[in-house]
Design an enzyme around this catalytic site. Structure first.
Site, PDB file in Angstrom:
ATOM      1  N   ASP A   9       0.863  -1.009  -0.167  1.00  0.00           N
ATOM      2  CA  ASP A   9      -0.151   0.198  -0.270  1.00  0.00           C
ATOM      3  C   ASP A   9       0.910   1.124   0.082  1.00  0.00           C
ATOM      4  O   ASP A   9       0.674   2.003   0.766  1.00  0.00           O
ATOM      5  CB  ASP A   9      -0.650   0.162   1.536  1.00  0.00           C
ATOM      6  CG  ASP A   9      -0.190  -0.573   2.622  1.00  0.00           C
ATOM      7  OD1 ASP A   9       0.936  -0.146   2.650  1.00  0.00           O
ATOM      8  OD2 ASP A   9      -1.177  -0.372   3.417  1.00  0.00           O
ATOM      9  N   ASP A  36       6.742  -4.869  13.214  1.00  0.00           N
ATOM     10  CA  ASP A  36       7.769  -3.470  13.345  1.00  0.00           C
ATOM     11  C   ASP A  36       8.047  -2.943  15.238  1.00  0.00           C
ATOM     12  O   ASP A  36       8.600  -2.491  15.181  1.00  0.00           O
ATOM     13  CB  ASP A  36       7.227  -2.313  12.559  1.00  0.00           C
ATOM     14  CG  ASP A  36       5.471  -2.578  13.311  1.00  0.00           C
ATOM     15  OD1 ASP A  36       4.710  -3.416  13.662  1.00  0.00           O
ATOM     16  OD2 ASP A  36       5.246  -1.379  12.711  1.00  0.00           O
TER      17      ASP A  36
END
Lengths: 461, 659
Positions: free
Chosen positions: B389, B470
């Site tokens: 994205d 992350d």
């Protein structure tokens, strides 16, 4: 009327019979020529001593390849064998016209070339041009082994071999892939069900029966028989490499099944040990390769590779095997120079030699020397305090390449027999308490060192 | 063959004369003659049979031999290849469409192609596009036209569908509340008679061909505001056309073959499948001079958002210095459409069987993708990690090529990222400027192989840990005080609105206004100053030249920063210890930058732009740069507002975004 009819019928039948007879003979002739075709053409070829078809096909192929900027190199063992004899001459006169067709005219069914996968773009245009030039081609694809070790990834299949056929000659193009461990790999040639088994006599191919592992070759552009072609810079070492290039893939599926039964140790200690074992193995491989000493994964390290495709975290050392005929006196100084001090030395070159080096933080590198007998191979062990000798017997084995912790290393090709000899039929069950004097399946008492030799055969640092 | 030619004409002739003589001789011996004749016939028959048998025998022998000869090379597994879709020569499709309050389904020839009876999900108009020649489903969408703006998305989608495709519509629950006039007109133009009058909680099904006939329509009006219309079931037949009619006639090139394969399978990608003037699928961006990242593999992490992937790959392949051979797309799951997109662009794609759920699934997918990348490119020292994205800036590779040597040489670096968390339209200015930050922004970044192989891979969170990869990478145990290099103006743009931790509101608030570099060939300024020690010198220089702002003013007000350009200003905020971000968070909030957690700091210093001036924020006394504060200045303290109940949950979830 009736008579005539009958006669006509008879005449017709005779005719049919004749036609059949003719057909039968033709068929036989066709069949025979197919079966012995190769032999016939060979006979013809050797009479004239030349087979220009091959030369023409190779020339066309090289033209096709260069028009698409695909760098291929010659790996045909028969031609390289001939080239090797004249290598000095070929090197010194790279452009000279050759008086006779020496290399590409010996009548053969194939000529073999290699292609590095990363040097071309899988350009489909190549095949269309090939078809236009009259080539028939076959592509052999299979799973990508570089993804095989990974859980649940399914990539696209990769091309392993191409065969381009024109007239009676075929070009076998072997695709080489780079693998972790800085080496080149080519896949096996396996035909899928719907494939044309008669496309070429597959049995005669020089590459493809097994997968193979090679060093990255240095290439040399030469002109032989008026054809410009790249060859490995040192054909004889390439041929030598080829003779024992067989590669074994780790048994990833079985390893996954093993981890289902015995979940992997993910503790920090295990992670740390694996890291250290890996760097120790890398250092050992570098040192031994620089000396030109052939070695393989032995004992626990070999078991780790075979059973779980990884270092066994509770094994606490790294084990290597070396044939005693490959022993060099430089081994000890070389390791010391690499920062691995000698920890102990047991036995002597003539009997039961074993070296042990101290790696980082208690991780030990054990090197066992193997002695070949007529029907078995063995290595020895020594107990320091008692001077007792032990002997570990293995069935005979040969060496294959494999990839292990990002390294190209040898393992016994007959790994199962090797592991079973060492660990018995229960090798699949992890054992955490291990006594090297009694646990191995193949250990035998081998007497005691004479006391006067102790100083020499038991050295501890 | 040739030596046999002269024989046939001779033989029968001879035979015949011999036969005639014999015939006259034995004229009267009828019985004998008859016997001979029968014998001859029998003999001939036997010859024929023997012949046939011989042929069969030799053929079998030949086959066996060849079987044997190739045996070594046979594939171990007998891969019986079953075609994915049975060949269907039928000319008519039976279509069933059901619409009701709690369930919709569509069946084509008895195969259910859509079924949705999940609660609180799938509200609105479901649209299915079928190929008019094969009957295959080419697209499936749902537009929640109960909510605003979804009807616009539907119009956009319907306009992209090629003429001649078969469209199936059905409503679940409610689909008319925000269905505006434009959308109704589009439906009307497709042949629907009911669409203009669709109203609150009506049930509706419709099957028609775009730009052609209507195959059926059914409608049930809702009798009252509080109730739904009765369920409707539409059964109809659709006549298929020939394959030629369903395809465009592009010139036969390799690219167009890929295009054709793609366009006959999926819909909703607009002009790439346009017959007249299709948009290119091969881009030849200018190569980069001295490209240091040409051989760096690029891993694109994707899920099942094929339209996003399409947009992402277009921008990636248009970036200068891109090397398509190094790109691998990793798809989390066995989805066909993302794979179709990958094949359209001629890239390689790898599918990954999902492991675990939610965040852990994403995290396992990352691990598998990174490991596979370094397996496939064993020579690589780095890998570029991208997500589906993201838009990629035209100078993305140029940016990396100029900075990658730092990652190789400076051990104190953790990554290079294309994303500046604080780089919004109003806070980023200089495309040639780089920063060092203590956080790991992700969203288009470079990973060092040694970091992955030696540190991250061995202790990557296992599937049962529901961690964000992350967040895990940002933990001090992993980061170990190392920093990332980021640009002032981001080289990636996060356009995803649908996602695991993402929604439209969140995107609008935190991502939409992000600045994105569109200038090609930006020459980065003073890259060497980004090395560990050089950077300190650089910061000291900056602080030395910075003017201290008036701390009596409100830092949230625009007037806090003078109306100048190109100056350097500094302000001091209160920061008691290293982890005290109270004032910073309030400041970030009022400046409309990332405030959900702390990003973009370097030793208690933040660097951004305000009104085209470089604007430094120093946390006093925690930051080592505090000594620059004149003794007359009191650091600004901003109190957090009294927390409202319930408002806490939003940032907690949102902070997990950025994946």
């Amino acid at each position: 009327m009736q008579k005539i009819n009958r006669n006509v019928v008879l005449a017709l039948l005779s005719l049919t019979s004749l036609v059949f007879l003719l057909f039968q003979l033709c068929y036989y002739k066709f069949y025979l020529s197919q079966k012995n075709g190769a032999a016939f053409s060979k006979a013809r070829g050797s009479q004239s001593g030349q087979d220009s078809t091959r030369w023409h096909v190779v020339r066309k192929f090289l033209g096709l390849i260069s028009s698409h900027n695909i760098p291929v190199y010659l790996i045909d063992p028969l031609i390289l064998g001939l080239v090797d004899k004249d290598i000095e001459q070929i090197r010194s006169s790279p452009d000279g016209p050759s008086p006779e067709c020496k290399y590409f005219c010996a009548p053969r069914d194939f000529t073999t070339f290699a292609l590095l996968d990363k040097t071309w773009k899988h350009d489909v245009g190549l095949f269309r041009t090939a078809e236009k030039m009259g080539f028939q081609w076959l592509k052999i694809v299979n799973k990508d082994p570089r993804l095989d070790g990974m859980d649940d990834l399914s990539g696209m299949e990769i091309p392993l071999h191409y065969i381009f056929k024109l007239a009676s000659h075929a070009i076998h193009l072997v695709v080489f892939y780079e693998r972790s461990g800085n080496f080149l790999w080519h896949g096996p040639l396996r035909l899928k069900q719907h494939m044309d088994r008669k496309f070429v006599p597959f049995r005669k191919l020089h590459f493809g029966r097994y997968p193979g592992a090679y060093e990255k070759p240095e290439l040399l552009l030469v002109s032989i028989d008026d054809l410009k072609v790249q060859i490995p810079k040192n054909p004889s070492s390439f041929l030598e490499e080829m003779s024992h290039s067989r590669f074994l893939e780790c048994r990833y599926r079985e390893a996954r099944a093993f981890f289902q039964l015995y979940p992997d140790d993910a503790s920090l200690d295990a992670v740390e040990f694996r890291k250290k074992a890996k760097s120790l193995l890398h250092l050992a491989a570098l040192t031994l390769n620089n000396l030109g000493v052939k070695f393989w994964l032995s004992s626990g390290t070999c078991l780790g590779w075979y059973r779980q495709c990884n270092v066994i975290p509770h094994s606490k050392d790294v084990d290597l095997g070396i044939f005693i005929r490959d022993y060099k006196a430089d081994i000890i100084p070389a390791f010391q120079k690499a920062g691995l001090p000698l920890k102990h030395k047991f036995g002597k070159v003539e009997d039961s030699l074993e070296l042990s080096f101290q790696g980082e933080d208690d991780v030990k590198l054990d090197i066992f020397f193997f002695y070949e007998e007529d029907d078995h191979i063995w290595n020895g062990g020594t107990q320091a305090k008692s001077g007792k000798k032990f002997k570990y017997l293995f069935p005979k084995f040969t060496l294959c390449w494999t990839e292990f912790v990002e390294l190209k290393v040898h393992v016994p090709c007959e790994t199962l027999q090797y592991v079973e000899a060492n660990y018995g039929p229960e090798w699949k069950v992890p054992v955490k308490t291990w006594d090297w004097k009694s646990s191995p399946f193949n250990v035998q008492d081998n007497g005691v060192w004479p006391i006067d030799e102790w100083d020499n055969v038991i050295q501890i640092y | 063959m040739e030596e046999w030619k002269p024989n046939p004409p001779v033989k029968p002739h001879k035979k015949r004369s011999w036969y005639l003589a014999w015939k006259y001789k034995l004229m009267n011996q009828r019985a004998l003659r008859k016997l001979c004749q029968t014998g001859a016939v029998l003999f001939l028959l036997v010859t024929v049979i023997v012949n046939i048998k011989l042929i069969l025998d030799t053929r079998r022998a030949a086959y066996e031999e060849e079987e044997e000869s190739a045996q070594d090379y046979d594939d171990e597994m007998l891969n019986v290849e079953v075609p994915r879709h049975p060949v269907n020569n039928k000319k008519v499709l039976d279509v069933e469409v059901y619409s009701s309050r709690s369930k919709v389904y569509v069946a084509v020839d008895g195969t259910t192609v859509l079924e949705d009876e999940a609660r609180e999900q799938g509200r609105g108009i479901h649209v299915i596009v079928l190929n008019q020649a094969t009957g295959h489903v080419m697209a499936k969408r749902v537009f929640d036209t109960y909510s605003p703006h979804e009807d616009e998305a539907m119009v956009l989608f319907l306009n992209m569908v090629a003429r001649g495709r078969i469209l199936i519509f059905t409503i679940k629950d409610e689909g008319s509340f925000h269905l505006k006039e434009t959308a109704k007109n589009v439906l009307k133009s497709l042949g629907s008679q009911v669409a203009p009058f669709l109203s609150w909680r009506d049930m509706w099904t419709f099957v028609g061909k775009k730009g052609g006939e209507v195959y059926g329509e059914k409608h049930a009006k809702s009798p009252a505001l509080s109730t739904w219309g009765d369920p409707v079931l539409l059964k109809t037949e659709v006549h298929l056309t020939s394959v030629e009619d369903a395809e465009c006639h592009w010139p036969d090139t390799e690219l167009n073959r890929r295009r054709k394969r793609f366009c006959s399978k999926v819909e909703g990608y607009g002009s790439v499948c346009s017959c007249k003037d299709p948009t290119p699928i091969e881009f030849s961006p200018d190569p980069l001079k001295d490209n240091k990242v040409f051989d760096v593999p690029v891993a694109v992490i994707a899920g099942n958002r094929p339209n996003y992937l399409y947009r992402m790959l277009r921008s990636l392949l248009s970036a200068q210095g891109v090397n398509p051979q190094m790109i691998t797309v990793f798809i989390d799951g066995y989805y066909e459409e993302p794979m179709d997109v990958v094949e359209l662009f001629g890239l390689s794609g790898i599918q990954h069987t999902p492991i675990s759920i939610k965040n852990a699934r994403v995290s396992q997918h990352y691990k598998a993708s990174l490991t596979a990348t370094f397996n496939l490119f064993p020579d690589a020292k780095f890998a570029v990690v991208l997500e589906e994205d993201l838009d990629i800036s035209v100078d993305f590779f140029s940016f990396l090529s100029q900075s990658i040597h730092l990652l190789e040489e400076d051990e104190s670096l953790y990554c290079i990222s294309a994303w500046n968390d604080q780089g919004y339209e109003h806070t980023a200015e200089d495309p040639s400027l780089l920063y060092r930050v203590e956080t790991m922004p992700g969203l288009g970044w470079v990973l060092r192989k040694s970091l992955y192989k030696d540190e991250l891979e061995p202790k990557w969170p296992t599937p049962e840990k529901l961690w964000d990869w992350d967040m895990w990478m940002r933990m001090p145990e992993q980061r170990k005080g190392r920093e990332c290099i980021i640009p002032d103006i981001s080289r990636s743009y996060h356009f995803g609105i649908v996602g695991l931790n993402m929604n439209g509101y969140f995107h609008e608030a935190y991502f939409k206004k992000h600045k994105f570099n569109t200038v090609p060939n930006v020459q980065l300024k003073n890259v060497e100053s980004l090395r560990k020690d050089n950077y300190e010198t650089e910061i000291h220089r900056l602080l030395g030249e910075a003017e201290v702002l008036d701390h009596s003013k409100n830092p949230c007000e625009d007037s806090f920063v003078p109306d100048t350009e190109g100056r350097v200003y500094v302000m001091f905020i209160r920061m008691e210890q290293e982890a005290d971000f109270t004032t910073w968070t309030q400041l970030a909030k009022c400046l409309h930058i990332w405030d959900l957690d702390v990003r973009g700091n370097h030793k208690g210093l933040w660097r951004l732009f305000r009104k085209k001036n470089h604007f430094l924020v120093v946390g006093v006394p925690s930051s080592p740069y505090s000594f620059k504060k004149p003794s007359s200045v009191t650091p600004i303290y901003m109190e957090p507002p009294a927390k409202e109940e319930g408002a806490v949950a939003v940032p907690a979830v949102a902070a997990a975004e950025q994946t």
